[in-house]
Enzyme design. Structure first.
Site, PDB file in Angstrom:
ATOM      1  N   ASP A 185     -16.736 -26.730 -20.209  1.00 54.35           N
ATOM      2  CA  ASP A 185     -16.258 -27.986 -19.639  1.00 54.35           C
ATOM      3  C   ASP A 185     -17.405 -28.626 -18.871  1.00 54.35           C
ATOM      4  OD1 ASP A 185     -14.098 -29.910 -18.815  1.00 54.35           O
ATOM      5  OD2 ASP A 185     -14.647 -29.153 -16.840  1.00 54.35           O
ATOM      6  N   GLU A 269     -16.020 -30.566 -25.337  1.00 54.79           N
ATOM      7  CA  GLU A 269     -15.343 -31.843 -25.505  1.00 54.79           C
ATOM      8  C   GLU A 269     -16.312 -32.861 -26.105  1.00 54.79           C
ATOM      9  OE1 GLU A 269     -12.030 -32.702 -22.254  1.00 54.79           O
ATOM     10  OE2 GLU A 269     -13.911 -32.110 -21.333  1.00 54.79           O
ATOM     11  N   ASP A 351     -11.984 -27.075 -13.327  1.00 53.50           N
ATOM     12  CA  ASP A 351     -12.968 -26.940 -14.406  1.00 53.50           C
ATOM     13  C   ASP A 351     -12.755 -25.672 -15.222  1.00 53.50           C
ATOM     14  OD1 ASP A 351     -14.092 -29.287 -13.508  1.00 53.50           O
ATOM     15  OD2 ASP A 351     -15.521 -28.286 -12.192  1.00 53.50           O
TER      16      ASP A 351
END
Length: 393
Positions: A185, A269, A351
């Site tokens: 992340d 991501e 996170d």
């Protein structure tokens, strides 16, 4: 698997070589800008497109004219390569990977590309066209055994440093496969939080040198335009920018290589950074952190070494979903770094919870693909949600 790979080295040309390179850089810049103007005018005035073949013929005519006869004083190969670079720039523009090509400037980074018929490679020494002596190269790492350069690109950055990029074909062996999978992340407070619980801090390279850079820029602005003192001040600013960029690049390469070597599958991501940098208060911090470069490095290194890179859709609510029970929050402000799940009562670090959700979704995609997945990158579009006006994720 054989791959074309570029090896970059620092070079120290002599005064005579610097003069030849400066002339070559100027001619390449002139040809690129001339061709860009030709293509733009032809499209807007005559509604037709010019391609490399037509521009190459026009360049031959241009070199025969008396006003631009000085183009014949440098090697013709870098000039032709400048046209090919312009074609590539337009291809990237039409395919949505870059903006419309812009004119090259004298004060920006300069480069010239030579193919095999414009340089001599003998026993580790490189001599470019129009040069009588080989370049002095600092061999910071060896070239692959038996590697023969197919092209070389010599460049000069804003700080006045010269670099040589040698393109060779190398046999890159895949790393031994393992069962390790990890979710990453990306963030600003910490550069990346991993699903294993490890957190890598954000070095903030630009922030550390920001005051020093601002001082150098103020001194540069006070100098008289066209003076030697102004040029010296500009060089100091450029060196500070180069120091920041070099340290950031070194950090990203070391971290991406570490993740690729240790894990078979890396899940991240797919962030839309070019839109995120429009944020009114976080744009400077987002530009400093270098997310795009980090993910790009993971992509090509995964392809080289036989790893899997899974990119989760940017709208997947990884931060708002509870990893323990799957409960989805309606909203989660950016300043909330820890929260308790109203469904199961689990306490989450924002996170780390996002990293665990990312790796879970990535492994789901990988298992669904099964044996059809080849070693290398995997692009996944899973968990796509309707666009919301709420930026909290």
């Amino acid at each position: 698997m054989k791959q074309k790979r570029a090896f970059k080295y620092r070079v120290y040309p002599t005064q005579q070589q610097q003069q030849i390179l400066a002339q070559t850089f100027g001619c390449c810049r002139f040809v690129y800008n001339w061709a860009l103007r030709k293509k733009t005018d032809a499209y807007y005035n005559e509604q037709r497109r010019l391609y490399y073949k037509e521009l190459s013929a026009l360049l031959t005519e241009l070199k025969q004219q008396e006003e631009t006869h000085w183009l014949n004083e440098v090697s013709s190969v870098p000039l032709q390569q400048a046209l090919r670079h312009l074609d590539k720039a337009f291809l990237n523009f039409f395919e949505g990977r870059a903006s419309y090509p812009t004119f090259h400037k004298k004060r920006h980074a300069q480069s010239a590309t030579y193919t095999t018929n414009a340089f001599t490679w003998r026993n580790g020494s490189l001599t470019l066209a129009k040069m009588s002596e080989p370049l002095q190269i600092v061999w910071s790492r060896p070239l692959p055994q038996g590697g023969i350069p197919s092209s070389v690109t010599i460049s000069k950055d804003g700080a006045g440093r010269y670099f040589l990029s040698i393109l060779v074909e190398e046999e890159i062996a895949h790393l031994p496969s393992n069962e390790q999978a990890i979710g990453a992340d990306l963030g600003l407070t910490s550069f990346v939080a991993l699903s294993t619980g490890e957190v890598v801090g954000n070095p903030r390279f630009f922030h550390k040198d920001e005051k020093k850079l601002a001082k150098a820029q103020r001194r540069h602005a006070r100098k008289k335009k066209g003076s030697k003192n102004r040029d010296k001040a500009r060089l100091k600013v450029a060196r500070l920018h180069a120091r920041i960029a070099d340290r950031r690049r070194d950090f990203l390469h070391k971290l991406s290589t570490h993740l690729i070597r240790e894990n078979q599958t890396i899940c991240v991501e797919s962030l839309q950074v070019k839109n995120m940098v429009k944020h009114p208060t976080l744009s400077k911090a987002i530009s400093d952190v270098g997310w795009s470069a980090f993910v790009s490095q993971l992509e090509y290194k995964a392809d080289w070494y036989g790893r899997n890179l899974v990119k989760i859709d940017k709208w997947y609510p990884s931060s708002k979903r509870c990893f323990a029970c799957g409960h989805l929050l309606t909203s989660l402000a950016l300043d909330v770094r820890q929260w308790d799940c109203p469904g199961c009562g689990a306490h989450h670090d924002r996170d780390l919870n996002a990293a665990k959700n990312i790796v879970a979704v990535g492994l789901t995609v990988l298992n669904a693909c099964g044996e059809s997945v080849r070693p290398g990158r995997v692009l996944a579009r899973l968990g796509k949600t309707p666009r919301s006006r709420n930026p909290s994720r």
